[in-house]
Design a protein around this motif. Structure first.
Motif, PDB file in Angstrom:
ATOM      1  N   ALA A 141      44.009  49.599  43.859  1.00  0.00           N
ATOM      2  CA  ALA A 141      44.539  50.585  42.922  1.00  0.00           C
ATOM      3  C   ALA A 141      45.122  51.782  43.667  1.00  0.00           C
ATOM      4  CB  ALA A 141      43.443  51.034  41.959  1.00  0.00           C
ATOM      5  N   ASP A 142      44.419  52.253  44.676  1.00  0.00           N
ATOM      6  CA  ASP A 142      44.908  53.388  45.464  1.00  0.00           C
ATOM      7  C   ASP A 142      46.219  53.040  46.163  1.00  0.00           C
ATOM      8  OD1 ASP A 142      44.543  56.017  46.953  1.00  0.00           O
ATOM      9  OD2 ASP A 142      44.557  54.588  48.626  1.00  0.00           O
ATOM     10  N   ALA A 143      46.281  51.865  46.780  1.00  0.00           N
ATOM     11  CA  ALA A 143      47.491  51.456  47.495  1.00  0.00           C
ATOM     12  C   ALA A 143      48.670  51.284  46.538  1.00  0.00           C
ATOM     13  CB  ALA A 143      47.222  50.158  48.259  1.00  0.00           C
ATOM     14  N   MET A 144      48.407  50.673  45.381  1.00  0.00           N
ATOM     15  CA  MET A 144      49.488  50.428  44.423  1.00  0.00           C
ATOM     16  C   MET A 144      50.008  51.739  43.827  1.00  0.00           C
ATOM     17  SD  MET A 144      47.866  46.999  42.642  1.00  0.00           S
ATOM     18  CE  MET A 144      49.291  46.401  41.724  1.00  0.00           C
ATOM     19  N   ARG A 145      49.127  52.678  43.564  1.00  0.00           N
ATOM     20  CA  ARG A 145      49.560  53.970  43.010  1.00  0.00           C
ATOM     21  C   ARG A 145      50.358  54.766  44.026  1.00  0.00           C
ATOM     22  NH1 ARG A 145      43.643  54.685  40.272  1.00  0.00           N
ATOM     23  NH2 ARG A 145      44.159  53.790  38.212  1.00  0.00           N
ATOM     24  N   ARG A 146      50.058  54.579  45.305  1.00  0.00           N
ATOM     25  CA  ARG A 146      50.823  55.269  46.349  1.00  0.00           C
ATOM     26  C   ARG A 146      52.102  54.523  46.703  1.00  0.00           C
ATOM     27  NH1 ARG A 146      48.536  55.346  51.185  1.00  0.00           N
ATOM     28  NH2 ARG A 146      46.793  53.942  50.770  1.00  0.00           N
ATOM     29  N   GLY A 147      52.227  53.278  46.207  1.00  0.00           N
ATOM     30  CA  GLY A 147      53.439  52.504  46.468  1.00  0.00           C
ATOM     31  C   GLY A 147      53.642  52.162  47.930  1.00  0.00           C
ATOM     32  N   VAL A 148      52.568  51.751  48.608  1.00  0.00           N
ATOM     33  CA  VAL A 148      52.660  51.508  50.045  1.00  0.00           C
ATOM     34  C   VAL A 148      53.369  50.203  50.390  1.00  0.00           C
ATOM     35  CG1 VAL A 148      50.556  52.848  50.463  1.00  0.00           C
ATOM     36  CG2 VAL A 148      50.403  50.365  50.200  1.00  0.00           C
ATOM     37  N   ALA A 149      53.564  49.294  49.386  1.00  0.00           N
ATOM     38  CA  ALA A 149      54.149  47.988  49.702  1.00  0.00           C
ATOM     39  C   ALA A 149      54.917  47.431  48.510  1.00  0.00           C
ATOM     40  CB  ALA A 149      53.038  47.009  50.107  1.00  0.00           C
ATOM     41  N   ARG A 150      55.715  46.406  48.790  1.00  0.00           N
ATOM     42  CA  ARG A 150      56.414  45.697  47.716  1.00  0.00           C
ATOM     43  C   ARG A 150      55.505  44.670  47.055  1.00  0.00           C
ATOM     44  NH1 ARG A 150      60.213  42.337  48.818  1.00  0.00           N
ATOM     45  NH2 ARG A 150      59.817  42.037  51.053  1.00  0.00           N
ATOM     46  N   ALA A 151      54.522  44.183  47.793  1.00  0.00           N
ATOM     47  CA  ALA A 151      53.610  43.165  47.279  1.00  0.00           C
ATOM     48  C   ALA A 151      52.221  43.444  47.816  1.00  0.00           C
ATOM     49  CB  ALA A 151      54.076  41.773  47.689  1.00  0.00           C
ATOM     50  N   TYR A 152      51.201  42.979  47.053  1.00  0.00           N
ATOM     51  CA  TYR A 152      49.817  43.267  47.410  1.00  0.00           C
ATOM     52  C   TYR A 152      48.971  42.012  47.256  1.00  0.00           C
ATOM     53  CZ  TYR A 152      51.483  48.031  46.525  1.00  0.00           C
ATOM     54  OH  TYR A 152      52.202  49.188  46.546  1.00  0.00           O
ATOM     55  N   LEU A 153      48.012  41.859  48.165  1.00  0.00           N
ATOM     56  CA  LEU A 153      47.026  40.790  48.009  1.00  0.00           C
ATOM     57  C   LEU A 153      45.716  41.247  48.621  1.00  0.00           C
ATOM     58  CD1 LEU A 153      46.568  39.289  50.991  1.00  0.00           C
ATOM     59  CD2 LEU A 153      48.712  38.185  50.395  1.00  0.00           C
ATOM     60  N   ASP A 154      44.644  40.589  48.214  1.00  0.00           N
ATOM     61  CA  ASP A 154      43.349  40.837  48.844  1.00  0.00           C
ATOM     62  C   ASP A 154      42.843  39.534  49.429  1.00  0.00           C
ATOM     63  OD1 ASP A 154      40.751  39.810  47.097  1.00  0.00           O
ATOM     64  OD2 ASP A 154      42.566  40.036  45.903  1.00  0.00           O
ATOM     65  N   VAL A 155      41.866  39.637  50.311  1.00  0.00           N
ATOM     66  CA  VAL A 155      41.317  38.450  50.974  1.00  0.00           C
ATOM     67  C   VAL A 155      39.817  38.339  50.741  1.00  0.00           C
ATOM     68  CG1 VAL A 155      43.117  38.288  52.731  1.00  0.00           C
ATOM     69  CG2 VAL A 155      41.126  39.757  53.148  1.00  0.00           C
ATOM     70  N   ALA A 156      39.338  38.919  49.643  1.00  0.00           N
ATOM     71  CA  ALA A 156      37.904  38.890  49.350  1.00  0.00           C
ATOM     72  C   ALA A 156      37.448  37.483  49.009  1.00  0.00           C
ATOM     73  CB  ALA A 156      37.587  39.837  48.196  1.00  0.00           C
ATOM     74  N   SER A 157      36.156  37.235  49.185  1.00  0.00           N
ATOM     75  CA  SER A 157      35.608  35.891  48.985  1.00  0.00           C
ATOM     76  C   SER A 157      35.307  35.574  47.533  1.00  0.00           C
ATOM     77  CB  SER A 157      34.327  35.720  49.816  1.00  0.00           C
ATOM     78  OG  SER A 157      33.378  36.693  49.432  1.00  0.00           O
ATOM     79  N   VAL A 158      35.564  36.502  46.625  1.00  0.00           N
ATOM     80  CA  VAL A 158      35.489  36.235  45.181  1.00  0.00           C
ATOM     81  C   VAL A 158      36.786  36.722  44.565  1.00  0.00           C
ATOM     82  CG1 VAL A 158      32.985  36.285  44.967  1.00  0.00           C
ATOM     83  CG2 VAL A 158      34.272  38.415  44.796  1.00  0.00           C
ATOM     84  N   LYS A 159      37.186  36.096  43.475  1.00  0.00           N
ATOM     85  CA  LYS A 159      38.514  36.379  42.952  1.00  0.00           C
ATOM     86  C   LYS A 159      38.537  36.888  41.521  1.00  0.00           C
ATOM     87  CE  LYS A 159      40.705  36.736  45.404  1.00  0.00           C
ATOM     88  NZ  LYS A 159      39.972  37.177  46.586  1.00  0.00           N
ATOM     89  N   ALA A 160      37.702  36.351  40.647  1.00  0.00           N
ATOM     90  CA  ALA A 160      37.786  36.714  39.234  1.00  0.00           C
ATOM     91  C   ALA A 160      37.372  38.167  38.988  1.00  0.00           C
ATOM     92  CB  ALA A 160      36.931  35.768  38.399  1.00  0.00           C
ATOM     93  N   GLY A 161      36.289  38.604  39.605  1.00  0.00           N
ATOM     94  CA  GLY A 161      35.777  39.949  39.380  1.00  0.00           C
ATOM     95  C   GLY A 161      36.764  41.050  39.732  1.00  0.00           C
ATOM     96  N   PRO A 162      37.312  41.056  40.954  1.00  0.00           N
ATOM     97  CA  PRO A 162      38.271  42.103  41.316  1.00  0.00           C
ATOM     98  C   PRO A 162      39.478  42.154  40.385  1.00  0.00           C
ATOM     99  CG  PRO A 162      37.481  41.015  43.292  1.00  0.00           C
ATOM    100  CD  PRO A 162      36.941  40.240  42.123  1.00  0.00           C
ATOM    101  N   ARG A 163      39.978  40.977  39.950  1.00  0.00           N
ATOM    102  CA  ARG A 163      41.133  40.987  39.041  1.00  0.00           C
ATOM    103  C   ARG A 163      40.753  41.615  37.696  1.00  0.00           C
ATOM    104  NH1 ARG A 163      46.172  39.024  38.913  1.00  0.00           N
ATOM    105  NH2 ARG A 163      47.106  38.937  36.832  1.00  0.00           N
ATOM    106  N   ARG A 164      39.577  41.301  37.190  1.00  0.00           N
ATOM    107  CA  ARG A 164      39.150  41.902  35.922  1.00  0.00           C
ATOM    108  C   ARG A 164      39.060  43.423  36.057  1.00  0.00           C
ATOM    109  NH1 ARG A 164      35.744  37.224  35.481  1.00  0.00           N
ATOM    110  NH2 ARG A 164      34.026  38.362  36.468  1.00  0.00           N
TER     111      ARG A 164
END
Length: 361
Positions: free
Chosen positions: A72-95
């Protein structure tokens, strides 16, 4: 991809940064621990300088509990054109991201199935992901360009892309990664108060089972806190098996022949089900499991012995599929178990004996 920012310079983040930097991508490094980011930079993973403008891809490599906030911090600052995470769980962070009301079009959740017992940038390597599955969890509202950048990242890291639904991913890793960690830790915990004489009898079997029990507890608390339900479901099934196995073993203690027979049947059932499950574990390079045989060779614990035996196997024209060392208790020696194709066993055995190696029958 020409530029990227890695937010979180632990094992995974620094390894990805090393791989990208080695292939010509300009990588910027950020971490709440500035000293850790500087360590990663000193290893050649990138620069701690702020990017002058938006980079092509932001890779968020922080613990699962902090993924949403970091993204959220990175997206609000507009640091990139695209974003991804590499966490070992996926559903929780997206929610969590959805609850924050963010536009998730430029985001995709990913998970490289690679790691080590050690953590931090000093454990990182550029080849950590080579040949390993890297899960991507795109959604219908995701941008195609973002998916393409994620696929490019996977290719640059020499990993193998696997597309999955986020919920299915979390159930899968509960079974093949998170639960094994807890089971390994529980077995290793039995050794904590064991008699020293018993511990001295530890062989390769207990080393195999407890290897991942050496992992960082803090890291695993973060992971398990993000995926507790699916892990508890798998453990419940294991608990049922344990209860039945305990009863079967008690039956084997009985003076009643029928109870002993039932007990033996129960033990055989769990062992055979284990055989069947083990046969489904992918083999070399993720291919279907292959039937191999082991040639066990006596080897001394001294410099150059491993190189010599590998060279002798190579001269015999035999490919070593896998290798394991079984150390002898109280001796500066042990057995090296060379896994080879069945047809290569007589060739390798004869060649090694000719070169003076002692083969265990």
């Amino acid at each position: 991809m020409r530029t990227a920012i890695v937010i979180g310079t632990g094992l995974i983040g620094t390894s990805a940064a090393l791989a990208l930097s080695a292939r010509g991508v300009r990588v910027h490094l950020a971490d709440h621990d500035a000293a850790q980011a500087r360590t990663a930079a000193a290893l050649g993973a990138g620069t701690v300088e702020e990017p002058e403008g938006p980079v092509d891809l932001a890779i968020v490599a922080v613990p699962p509990a902090h993924v949403a906030a970091a993204l959220a911090d990175a997206m609000r600052r507009g640091v990139a054109r695209a974003y991804l995470d590499v966490a070992s769980v996926k559903a929780g962070p997206r929610r969590e991201l959805e609850a924050l009301g963010l536009d998730l079009t430029p985001y995709i959740g990913t998970h490289p199935m690679a790691g080590k017992e050690r953590s931090g940038p000093l454990a990182a390597t550029a080849d950590l992901f080579e040949g390993r599955p890297w899960v991507l969890t795109p959604t219908r509202d995701g941008d195609t360009e973002v998916l393409n950048l994620a696929l490019e990242l996977v290719a640059l890291c020499r990993a193998v892309p696997v597309v999955m639904d986020a919920e299915a991913h979390d159930r899968a890793v509960a079974l093949v990664s998170h639960t094994p960690q807890l089971v390994s830790s529980m077995v290793a915990a039995r050794l904590r108060g064991a008699d020293e004489t018993a511990v001295r009898l530890c062989g390769q079997g207990i080393r195999d089972v407890t290897r991942i029990a050496a992992s960082d507890p803090g890291m695993w608390i973060d992971i398990l806190s993000a995926n507790p339900g699916p892990v508890a479901d798998v453990l419940s099934e294991i608990a049922a098996d344990l209860d039945e196995t305990v009863q079967a073993l008690r039956g084997l203690q009985s003076a009643d022949e029928a109870k002993r027979g039932a007990g033996a049947g129960g033990i055989e059932d769990v062992l055979r089900r284990g055989n069947a499950g083990r046969e489904r574990v992918p083999g070399k390079h993720g291919a279907a499991p292959a039937a191999y045989e082991i040639v066990a060779v006596h080897i001394g614990d001294q410099p150059g012995e491993l190189a010599r035996i590998f060279a002798d196997a190579g001269q015999a024209g035999v490919n070593i599929e896998d290798v394991r060392i079984e150390h002898a208790t109280g001796q500066q020696a042990g057995f090296i178990q060379l896994t080879v194709e069945p047809s290569a066993v007589p060739v390798l055995t004869a060649a090694l004996r000719e070169r003076g190696w002692s083969i265990r029958q």
